[in-house]
Design a protein around this motif. Structure first.
Motif, PDB file in Angstrom:
ATOM      1  N   ALA A 168      31.818 -27.759   7.095  1.00 38.08           N
ATOM      2  CA  ALA A 168      31.272 -28.078   5.774  1.00 38.08           C
ATOM      3  C   ALA A 168      30.673 -26.857   5.078  1.00 38.08           C
ATOM      4  O   ALA A 168      30.376 -26.909   3.873  1.00 38.08           O
ATOM      5  CB  ALA A 168      30.206 -29.168   5.904  1.00 38.08           C
ATOM      6  N   PHE A 169      30.494 -25.756   5.818  1.00 37.85           N
ATOM      7  CA  PHE A 169      29.878 -24.554   5.247  1.00 37.85           C
ATOM      8  C   PHE A 169      30.895 -23.424   5.051  1.00 37.85           C
ATOM      9  O   PHE A 169      30.543 -22.259   4.965  1.00 37.85           O
ATOM     10  CB  PHE A 169      28.738 -24.068   6.153  1.00 37.85           C
ATOM     11  N   ALA A 170      32.177 -23.810   4.957  1.00 36.59           N
ATOM     12  CA  ALA A 170      33.240 -22.808   4.878  1.00 36.59           C
ATOM     13  C   ALA A 170      33.140 -21.928   3.635  1.00 36.59           C
ATOM     14  O   ALA A 170      33.597 -20.782   3.641  1.00 36.59           O
ATOM     15  CB  ALA A 170      34.600 -23.504   4.920  1.00 36.59           C
ATOM     16  N   GLU A 171      32.552 -22.442   2.541  1.00 36.96           N
ATOM     17  CA  GLU A 171      32.482 -21.654   1.301  1.00 36.96           C
ATOM     18  C   GLU A 171      31.432 -20.551   1.357  1.00 36.96           C
ATOM     19  O   GLU A 171      31.390 -19.677   0.490  1.00 36.96           O
ATOM     20  CB  GLU A 171      32.212 -22.572   0.115  1.00 36.96           C
TER      21      GLU A 171
ATOM     22  N   ALA B 110      26.342 -13.603  -6.219  1.00 32.92           N
ATOM     23  CA  ALA B 110      26.293 -14.871  -5.487  1.00 32.92           C
ATOM     24  C   ALA B 110      24.883 -15.336  -5.193  1.00 32.92           C
ATOM     25  O   ALA B 110      24.680 -16.447  -4.711  1.00 32.92           O
ATOM     26  CB  ALA B 110      27.063 -14.736  -4.170  1.00 32.92           C
ATOM     27  N   GLU B 111      23.897 -14.506  -5.528  1.00 31.95           N
ATOM     28  CA  GLU B 111      22.540 -14.789  -5.068  1.00 31.95           C
ATOM     29  C   GLU B 111      21.986 -16.096  -5.621  1.00 31.95           C
ATOM     30  O   GLU B 111      21.451 -16.926  -4.886  1.00 31.95           O
ATOM     31  CB  GLU B 111      21.620 -13.628  -5.449  1.00 31.95           C
ATOM     32  N   ARG B 112      22.103 -16.296  -6.935  1.00 36.05           N
ATOM     33  CA  ARG B 112      21.420 -17.440  -7.550  1.00 36.05           C
ATOM     34  C   ARG B 112      21.955 -18.775  -7.043  1.00 36.05           C
ATOM     35  O   ARG B 112      21.198 -19.644  -6.618  1.00 36.05           O
ATOM     36  CB  ARG B 112      21.563 -17.362  -9.076  1.00 36.05           C
ATOM     37  N   THR B 113      23.265 -18.938  -7.102  1.00 32.65           N
ATOM     38  CA  THR B 113      23.833 -20.236  -6.724  1.00 32.65           C
ATOM     39  C   THR B 113      24.025 -20.354  -5.225  1.00 32.65           C
ATOM     40  O   THR B 113      23.922 -21.433  -4.663  1.00 32.65           O
ATOM     41  CB  THR B 113      25.186 -20.446  -7.438  1.00 32.65           C
ATOM     42  N   GLY B 114      24.308 -19.236  -4.564  1.00 29.92           N
ATOM     43  CA  GLY B 114      24.647 -19.291  -3.154  1.00 29.92           C
ATOM     44  C   GLY B 114      23.521 -19.773  -2.279  1.00 29.92           C
ATOM     45  O   GLY B 114      23.712 -20.670  -1.444  1.00 29.92           O
TER      46      GLY B 114
ATOM     47  N   LEU C 137      23.350 -23.390  -0.393  1.00 24.90           N
ATOM     48  CA  LEU C 137      23.338 -23.383   1.069  1.00 24.90           C
ATOM     49  C   LEU C 137      22.177 -24.199   1.614  1.00 24.90           C
ATOM     50  O   LEU C 137      22.349 -25.009   2.541  1.00 24.90           O
ATOM     51  CB  LEU C 137      23.257 -21.942   1.569  1.00 24.90           C
ATOM     52  N   LEU C 138      20.989 -24.003   1.032  1.00 28.96           N
ATOM     53  CA  LEU C 138      19.817 -24.737   1.531  1.00 28.96           C
ATOM     54  C   LEU C 138      19.973 -26.244   1.316  1.00 28.96           C
ATOM     55  O   LEU C 138      19.569 -27.046   2.164  1.00 28.96           O
ATOM     56  CB  LEU C 138      18.555 -24.208   0.849  1.00 28.96           C
ATOM     57  N   ARG C 139      20.570 -26.619   0.184  1.00 29.60           N
ATOM     58  CA  ARG C 139      20.813 -28.055  -0.053  1.00 29.60           C
ATOM     59  C   ARG C 139      21.781 -28.613   0.983  1.00 29.60           C
ATOM     60  O   ARG C 139      21.571 -29.699   1.538  1.00 29.60           O
ATOM     61  CB  ARG C 139      21.368 -28.269  -1.461  1.00 29.60           C
ATOM     62  N   ARG C 140      22.855 -27.865   1.241  1.00 33.01           N
ATOM     63  CA  ARG C 140      23.856 -28.344   2.194  1.00 33.01           C
ATOM     64  C   ARG C 140      23.262 -28.450   3.606  1.00 33.01           C
ATOM     65  O   ARG C 140      23.580 -29.382   4.356  1.00 33.01           O
ATOM     66  CB  ARG C 140      25.055 -27.395   2.180  1.00 33.01           C
ATOM     67  N   LEU C 141      22.413 -27.506   3.979  1.00 32.66           N
ATOM     68  CA  LEU C 141      21.762 -27.580   5.286  1.00 32.66           C
ATOM     69  C   LEU C 141      20.933 -28.853   5.405  1.00 32.66           C
ATOM     70  O   LEU C 141      20.961 -29.553   6.441  1.00 32.66           O
ATOM     71  CB  LEU C 141      20.869 -26.349   5.514  1.00 32.66           C
TER      72      LEU C 141
ATOM     73  N   GLU D 149      21.340 -31.645   3.724  1.00 30.33           N
ATOM     74  CA  GLU D 149      22.231 -32.807   3.751  1.00 30.33           C
ATOM     75  C   GLU D 149      22.783 -33.061   5.151  1.00 30.33           C
ATOM     76  O   GLU D 149      23.043 -34.200   5.533  1.00 30.33           O
ATOM     77  CB  GLU D 149      23.381 -32.609   2.769  1.00 30.33           C
ATOM     78  N   HIS D 150      22.988 -31.981   5.924  1.00 28.57           N
ATOM     79  CA  HIS D 150      23.565 -32.119   7.262  1.00 28.57           C
ATOM     80  C   HIS D 150      22.506 -32.116   8.359  1.00 28.57           C
ATOM     81  O   HIS D 150      22.833 -32.031   9.548  1.00 28.57           O
ATOM     82  CB  HIS D 150      24.587 -31.001   7.507  1.00 28.57           C
ATOM     83  N   GLY D 151      21.240 -32.218   7.960  1.00 31.33           N
ATOM     84  CA  GLY D 151      20.166 -32.329   8.927  1.00 31.33           C
ATOM     85  C   GLY D 151      19.956 -31.090   9.773  1.00 31.33           C
ATOM     86  O   GLY D 151      19.466 -31.176  10.908  1.00 31.33           O
ATOM     87  N   ILE D 152      20.312 -29.925   9.236  1.00 29.42           N
ATOM     88  CA  ILE D 152      20.094 -28.672   9.966  1.00 29.42           C
ATOM     89  C   ILE D 152      18.795 -28.051   9.462  1.00 29.42           C
ATOM     90  O   ILE D 152      18.712 -27.620   8.307  1.00 29.42           O
ATOM     91  CB  ILE D 152      21.278 -27.703   9.764  1.00 29.42           C
ATOM     92  N   ASP D 153      17.793 -28.064  10.311  1.00 30.53           N
ATOM     93  CA  ASP D 153      16.478 -27.565   9.919  1.00 30.53           C
ATOM     94  C   ASP D 153      16.295 -26.121  10.396  1.00 30.53           C
ATOM     95  O   ASP D 153      16.862 -25.708  11.423  1.00 30.53           O
ATOM     96  CB  ASP D 153      15.377 -28.432  10.529  1.00 30.53           C
ATOM     97  N   PHE D 154      15.487 -25.399   9.657  1.00 28.12           N
ATOM     98  CA  PHE D 154      15.160 -24.028  10.072  1.00 28.12           C
ATOM     99  C   PHE D 154      13.643 -23.856  10.056  1.00 28.12           C
ATOM    100  O   PHE D 154      12.930 -24.505   9.299  1.00 28.12           O
ATOM    101  CB  PHE D 154      15.845 -22.992   9.169  1.00 28.12           C
ATOM    102  N   LYS D 155      13.158 -22.946  10.903  1.00 22.85           N
ATOM    103  CA  LYS D 155      11.716 -22.747  11.011  1.00 22.85           C
ATOM    104  C   LYS D 155      11.254 -21.429  10.408  1.00 22.85           C
ATOM    105  O   LYS D 155      10.057 -21.203  10.253  1.00 22.85           O
ATOM    106  CB  LYS D 155      11.272 -22.819  12.474  1.00 22.85           C
ATOM    107  N   ASP D 156      12.197 -20.574  10.076  1.00 19.99           N
ATOM    108  CA  ASP D 156      11.818 -19.294   9.488  1.00 19.99           C
ATOM    109  C   ASP D 156      13.020 -18.724   8.750  1.00 19.99           C
ATOM    110  O   ASP D 156      14.175 -19.053   9.068  1.00 19.99           O
ATOM    111  CB  ASP D 156      11.361 -18.315  10.585  1.00 19.99           C
ATOM    112  N   LEU D 157      12.750 -17.902   7.753  1.00 18.55           N
ATOM    113  CA  LEU D 157      13.829 -17.201   7.072  1.00 18.55           C
ATOM    114  C   LEU D 157      13.318 -15.856   6.566  1.00 18.55           C
ATOM    115  O   LEU D 157      12.138 -15.709   6.248  1.00 18.55           O
ATOM    116  CB  LEU D 157      14.408 -18.021   5.910  1.00 18.55           C
TER     117      LEU D 157
END
Length: 318
Positions: free
Chosen positions: A254-257, A277-281, A285-289, A291-299
């Motif tokens: 689902a993250f192929a783009e 690509a910065e603004r939309t990318g 990406l964060l929205r898609r993460l 939606e798929h229940g992939i959580d992150f603790k740091d960035l």
């Protein structure tokens, strides 16, 4: 490549190089049809690997090397037809520590000023020596000075005749931190007074901090000339690294783009992108993460340095 000033810049270049070429008797082609305009008061950094043609280009402009073809105009004076006037506009701080070892600092700097037909001005020479922390050494023979002090003398000699164009050829190679700091402070003051500075350096972070525009040369060809900030935006890559709550075995389809890579054994997702690509990318990406229940603790994010851009350009040319 033609590297002229933007049409809307409304400035007459202080240094204009047209179709400049140099082929040595050995057959080595050092410069290939270089075109370059540099504006009055600009700090221009010329970057390139060893043997790229930087020193040959400087040597031609300064009258040390004869060109095989092309023209150079310095502050309105052709460097061949009007050599004396053109050369009086130019100061050069060379790479090599070459100066008269048996002379005193004061006498060699005074001689350099007279060499260009400038009237005596001891007050100007004193200012230069004081700015370079050489005033206390003015009566010392150059042979007694340290390497760093000898480098300061070369800078003083280049500034003795008050040039409007100053070439600094690898000026901080092998010098101490104090001299590097003093020298860049002086460069800033010179630029503020209207002096044009052309710098070659292997310390790319210096060019990144100091320069208005960057030129990249390799194998005698001028590959690119850009405003520093525009160059960083255009060619600089950025990376966003997300440290995940739970590791992944692979990047989901689902993250192929997004150009995503796994790092740290699946513990992190790395997204590499450019300014376009910065603004939309990132937002997408964060929205898609989510939606798929992939959580992150740091960035955290990082962007390419000028050194990385330079290496990529030169390697691409090779």
């Amino acid at each position: 490549m033609a590297a002229r000033l933007p049409a809307d810049a409304c400035v007459t270049p202080i240094l204009s190089i047209r179709n400049l070429s140099k082929t040595y008797a050995s057959g080595h082609v050092a410069l290939k049809h270089v075109d370059l305009d540099i504006a009055r008061g600009e700090l221009f950094a010329l970057l390139g690997p060893n043997g790229a043609g930087k020193t040959t280009l400087i040597g031609i402009v300064c009258g040390i090397v004869n060109a095989s073809g092309g023209t150079v105009t310095a502050d309105g004076h052709d460097i061949v037809r009007d050599y004396r006037a053109a050369r009086s506009k130019i100061g050069l701080v060379p790479q090599e520590l070459s100066t008269d070892s048996f002379e005193t600092v004061w006498s060699t700097v005074r001689f350099s000023r007279g060499l260009y037909g400038k009237p005596r001005d001891d007050a100007h020479l004193e200012r230069v020596l004081r700015e370079l922390s050489l005033w206390d050494k003015r009566d010392a023979k150059i042979m007694t000075l340290s390497g760093g002090m000898k480098r300061r003398v070369l800078i003083a000699k280049a500034l003795a005749h008050e040039p409007s164009i100053l070439f600094l050829d690898e000026p901080t190679a092998g010098v101490d931190v104090e001299l590097r700091r003093d020298m860049w402070a002086m460069v800033r003051r010179l630029r503020e007074s209207g002096v044009t500075v052309i710098l070659t350096t292997h310390y790319i972070e210096e060019a990144e901090q100091m320069a208005d525009r960057i030129g990249v040369i390799a194998r005698g060809e001028l590959l690119l000339v850009e405003q520093k900030d525009a160059l960083m935006r255009k060619l600089g890559k950025k990376q966003l690294t997300l440290t995940l709550q739970e590791p992944l075995d692979a990047v989901p389809d689902a993250f192929a783009e997004w150009p995503l890579e796994l790092a740290d054994g699946g513990q992190a997702l790395v997204y590499t992108f450019d300014a376009q690509a910065e603004r939309t990318g990132i937002a997408g990406l964060l929205r898609r993460l989510a939606e798929h229940g992939i959580d992150f603790k740091d960035l955290h994010s990082r962007e390419s340095s000028l050194e990385e851009i330079f290496v990529e350009l030169v390697q691409g040319h090779r």
